[in-house]
Design a protein around this motif. Structure first.
Motif, PDB file in Angstrom:
ATOM      1  N   VAL A  43       0.839  -1.203   0.000  1.00  0.00           N
ATOM      2  CA  VAL A  43       0.000   0.000   0.000  1.00  0.00           C
ATOM      3  C   VAL A  43       0.873   1.252   0.000  1.00  0.00           C
ATOM      4  O   VAL A  43       0.581   2.229  -0.699  1.00  0.00           O
ATOM      5  CB  VAL A  43      -0.944  -0.001   1.221  1.00  0.00           C
ATOM      6  CG1 VAL A  43      -1.770   1.276   1.265  1.00  0.00           C
ATOM      7  CG2 VAL A  43      -1.860  -1.215   1.180  1.00  0.00           C
ATOM      8  N   LYS A  44       1.963   1.219   0.767  1.00  0.00           N
ATOM      9  CA  LYS A  44       2.875   2.367   0.788  1.00  0.00           C
ATOM     10  C   LYS A  44       3.402   2.681  -0.610  1.00  0.00           C
ATOM     11  O   LYS A  44       3.365   3.825  -1.067  1.00  0.00           O
ATOM     12  CB  LYS A  44       4.047   2.091   1.726  1.00  0.00           C
ATOM     13  CG  LYS A  44       3.745   2.227   3.202  1.00  0.00           C
ATOM     14  CD  LYS A  44       5.021   2.060   4.022  1.00  0.00           C
ATOM     15  CE  LYS A  44       4.760   2.217   5.509  1.00  0.00           C
ATOM     16  NZ  LYS A  44       6.006   2.056   6.296  1.00  0.00           N
ATOM     17  N   TRP A  45       3.902   1.650  -1.289  1.00  0.00           N
ATOM     18  CA  TRP A  45       4.462   1.875  -2.622  1.00  0.00           C
ATOM     19  C   TRP A  45       3.395   2.328  -3.616  1.00  0.00           C
ATOM     20  O   TRP A  45       3.672   3.113  -4.521  1.00  0.00           O
ATOM     21  CB  TRP A  45       5.170   0.609  -3.105  1.00  0.00           C
ATOM     22  CG  TRP A  45       6.555   0.485  -2.549  1.00  0.00           C
ATOM     23  CD1 TRP A  45       6.978  -0.319  -1.533  1.00  0.00           C
ATOM     24  CD2 TRP A  45       7.694   1.246  -2.954  1.00  0.00           C
ATOM     25  NE1 TRP A  45       8.308  -0.122  -1.270  1.00  0.00           N
ATOM     26  CE2 TRP A  45       8.773   0.837  -2.137  1.00  0.00           C
ATOM     27  CE3 TRP A  45       7.901   2.230  -3.920  1.00  0.00           C
ATOM     28  CZ2 TRP A  45      10.054   1.376  -2.266  1.00  0.00           C
ATOM     29  CZ3 TRP A  45       9.178   2.762  -4.053  1.00  0.00           C
ATOM     30  CH2 TRP A  45      10.236   2.345  -3.230  1.00  0.00           C
ATOM     31  N   SER A  46       2.172   1.851  -3.432  1.00  0.00           N
ATOM     32  CA  SER A  46       1.074   2.306  -4.301  1.00  0.00           C
ATOM     33  C   SER A  46       0.837   3.801  -4.131  1.00  0.00           C
ATOM     34  O   SER A  46       0.613   4.525  -5.104  1.00  0.00           O
ATOM     35  CB  SER A  46      -0.202   1.523  -3.981  1.00  0.00           C
ATOM     36  OG  SER A  46      -0.028   0.147  -4.214  1.00  0.00           O
ATOM     37  N   PHE A  47       0.900   4.269  -2.880  1.00  0.00           N
ATOM     38  CA  PHE A  47       0.714   5.703  -2.632  1.00  0.00           C
ATOM     39  C   PHE A  47       1.882   6.523  -3.159  1.00  0.00           C
ATOM     40  O   PHE A  47       1.691   7.629  -3.665  1.00  0.00           O
ATOM     41  CB  PHE A  47       0.511   5.954  -1.130  1.00  0.00           C
ATOM     42  CG  PHE A  47      -0.923   5.887  -0.703  1.00  0.00           C
ATOM     43  CD1 PHE A  47      -1.703   7.033  -0.681  1.00  0.00           C
ATOM     44  CD2 PHE A  47      -1.501   4.684  -0.339  1.00  0.00           C
ATOM     45  CE1 PHE A  47      -3.040   6.978  -0.294  1.00  0.00           C
ATOM     46  CE2 PHE A  47      -2.833   4.620   0.046  1.00  0.00           C
ATOM     47  CZ  PHE A  47      -3.600   5.772   0.065  1.00  0.00           C
ATOM     48  N   TYR A  48       3.101   6.000  -3.042  1.00  0.00           N
ATOM     49  CA  TYR A  48       4.254   6.715  -3.594  1.00  0.00           C
ATOM     50  C   TYR A  48       4.096   6.901  -5.110  1.00  0.00           C
ATOM     51  O   TYR A  48       4.311   7.997  -5.648  1.00  0.00           O
ATOM     52  CB  TYR A  48       5.546   5.938  -3.313  1.00  0.00           C
ATOM     53  CG  TYR A  48       5.928   5.844  -1.855  1.00  0.00           C
ATOM     54  CD1 TYR A  48       5.539   6.827  -0.935  1.00  0.00           C
ATOM     55  CD2 TYR A  48       6.669   4.771  -1.372  1.00  0.00           C
ATOM     56  CE1 TYR A  48       5.889   6.736   0.406  1.00  0.00           C
ATOM     57  CE2 TYR A  48       7.023   4.667  -0.032  1.00  0.00           C
ATOM     58  CZ  TYR A  48       6.624   5.650   0.849  1.00  0.00           C
ATOM     59  OH  TYR A  48       6.965   5.559   2.167  1.00  0.00           O
ATOM     60  N   ILE A  49       3.722   5.830  -5.785  1.00  0.00           N
ATOM     61  CA  ILE A  49       3.532   5.898  -7.237  1.00  0.00           C
ATOM     62  C   ILE A  49       2.387   6.839  -7.583  1.00  0.00           C
ATOM     63  O   ILE A  49       2.477   7.653  -8.511  1.00  0.00           O
ATOM     64  CB  ILE A  49       3.278   4.490  -7.799  1.00  0.00           C
ATOM     65  CG1 ILE A  49       4.532   3.616  -7.621  1.00  0.00           C
ATOM     66  CG2 ILE A  49       2.875   4.552  -9.274  1.00  0.00           C
ATOM     67  CD1 ILE A  49       4.312   2.152  -7.938  1.00  0.00           C
ATOM     68  N   GLY A  50       1.285   6.740  -6.823  1.00  0.00           N
ATOM     69  CA  GLY A  50       0.142   7.629  -7.070  1.00  0.00           C
ATOM     70  C   GLY A  50       0.498   9.083  -6.856  1.00  0.00           C
ATOM     71  O   GLY A  50       0.114   9.954  -7.650  1.00  0.00           O
ATOM     72  N   GLY A  51       1.245   9.380  -5.787  1.00  0.00           N
ATOM     73  CA  GLY A  51       1.637  10.764  -5.512  1.00  0.00           C
ATOM     74  C   GLY A  51       2.522  11.333  -6.604  1.00  0.00           C
ATOM     75  O   GLY A  51       2.343  12.484  -7.048  1.00  0.00           O
ATOM     76  N   ALA A  52       3.484  10.537  -7.073  1.00  0.00           N
ATOM     77  CA  ALA A  52       4.371  10.999  -8.146  1.00  0.00           C
ATOM     78  C   ALA A  52       3.594  11.239  -9.440  1.00  0.00           C
ATOM     79  O   ALA A  52       3.810  12.242 -10.138  1.00  0.00           O
ATOM     80  CB  ALA A  52       5.481   9.975  -8.375  1.00  0.00           C
ATOM     81  N   THR A  53       2.678  10.338  -9.749  1.00  0.00           N
ATOM     82  CA  THR A  53       1.860  10.492 -10.952  1.00  0.00           C
ATOM     83  C   THR A  53       0.984  11.733 -10.870  1.00  0.00           C
ATOM     84  O   THR A  53       0.829  12.484 -11.849  1.00  0.00           O
ATOM     85  CB  THR A  53       0.984   9.240 -11.148  1.00  0.00           C
ATOM     86  OG1 THR A  53       1.814   8.089 -11.183  1.00  0.00           O
ATOM     87  CG2 THR A  53       0.190   9.329 -12.443  1.00  0.00           C
TER      88      THR A  53
END
Length: 389
Positions: A43-53
């Motif tokens: 979930v953490k990595w999903s949020f990192y990717i979402g935030g960058a996008t």
């Protein structure tokens, strides 16, 4: 067509976003479990990717998107007025008069008092702390209205806060009607986004232990289900315009909302399996697999919610205030979000015995109420639409 295309792109992006936690675990081997109180790495990595996008998308929009100048918008308004000859009463603006500032002051004092009394009630009766969001928000609304009225009464009728509050209180009739539809629609959506994971893991998977593998397996499946409804929304978005031509935009949106509402309620009834061995197939359709069915109805509703209300609204607004009114219209996304976040938790714990599935069903009922509210909406761009009193 433009708003339908918007539904397509939102749905397409959400397919990837919803499936990210599952992809992190199954494609890249990132764990989807963690100790209690800790967010799983997937979930953490999903949020990192979402935030960058998200950041890249905003930067792209700022530097690459063309915005019409005030002069161009005035030209559009002049052309539009020539075409319609002021036939749409809803397009007439209500002038801002200094003397009417007192009404906003009175309105502000009333709501500030109600907000403070409600806040005191939550404190003294020791109700859930999230109710402060509603009560203090009510008081803040009163303060904003009071300030706007005070500034307006002093003669500064072109001040930004005065204009926004004035236009909010003098919304076009179609916008007021659509605001009711939006309120119940988005209340249902936020109920779904907040409680689907808890409802599916407890009602379908039979566990509420957030640290267990079974719970996180259910949570990952919810991500896939969300990807499915978004994917279906992206596809069906292209069918909204043809369906509206055959019937009307009001009918299409009402049908979509009914489909979405019944689908949310229907999740409650999906806790069974179908054994196909009786028809010669060595296969069992499990309860989680059955949840794909209501996702189609929710996807239909989602595509329409992102397109139809805005398409109907755009025809009722003066061109030079399109941006302002579209911004105000988003209040009716934010307000139900605040209420869902603050009231649904209270209702789930105190009225539904902690069973999130009932909050999901409440969201479905709200979406059906939104569908019924479409009857009272005047679509001013539809020449066959009778004007309701």
């Amino acid at each position: 067509k433009g708003f339908a295309m918007q539904s397509f792109f939102i749905g397409t992006g959400a397919v990837v976003a919803s499936a990210l936690p599952w992809m992190m675990t199954n494609w890249f081997g990132i764990s989807n479990t963690a100790p209690e109180g800790i967010i799983p790495p997937s979930v953490k990595w999903s949020f990192y990717i979402g935030g960058a996008t998200f950041l890249l998308a905003v930067i792209w929009t700022v530097f690459r998107s063309h915005e019409y100048s005030p002069e161009e918008l005035e030209a559009f308004e002049a052309y539009e007025d020539e075409q319609i000859k002021d036939s749409y009463e809803v397009k007439r603006e209500v002038p801002i008069e200094a003397g009417e500032g007192q009404k906003k002051i009175n309105f502000g004092l009333l709501f500030s008092l109600l907000g403070l009394l409600a806040t005191a009630g939550v404190y003294f009766w020791n109700y859930d702390a999230e109710l402060y969001i509603v009560t203090i928000g009510l008081a803040v609304l009163g303060v904003v209205s009071f300030l706007a009225g005070f500034i307006q009464r002093s003669g500064k009728t072109d001040q930004g806060l005065v204009v926004v509050v004035h236009d909010f209180l003098h919304m076009p009739k179609t916008m007021i009607q659509l605001a009711v539809v939006q309120f119940f629609s988005w209340f249902a959506l936020f109920a779904m986004w907040i409680y689907t994971t808890a409802a599916v893991t407890s009602h379908i998977y039979g566990t509420s232990d957030t640290t267990s593998f079974l719970y996180n397996q259910g949570a990952d499946w919810v991500g896939i289900l969300f990807a499915i409804y978004n994917g279906f929304a992206a596809v069906i978005a292209f069918g909204l315009a043809p369906m509206a031509k055959l019937t009307s935009r009001k009918i299409v949106h009402a049908v979509a909302l009914v489909a979405g509402g019944l689908s949310l309620i229907g999740i409650y009834f999906m806790n069974f399996s179908i054994d196909l061995s009786s028809v010669g197939l060595d296969f069992v359709i499990t309860s989680p697999m059955l949840l794909v069915i209501p996702m189609l109805g929710i996807g239909f509703a989602w595509a329409s919610i992102l397109a139809m209300p805005y398409a109907i609204l755009a025809g009722s607004l003066p061109s030079k205030k399109m941006g302002l009114y579209m911004g105000i219209f988003n209040f009716f996304i934010v307000i139900p979000q605040i209420l869902a976040a603050s009231l649904l938790g209270f209702a789930t714990r105190n009225w539904f015995g902690g069973e999130a599935i009932y909050s999901l069903m409440l969201g479905g009922a709200a979406m059906i109420v939104a569908a019924a509210s479409m009857y009272f909406v005047n679509d001013v761009d539809d020449t066959d639409e009778p004007v309701l009193p």
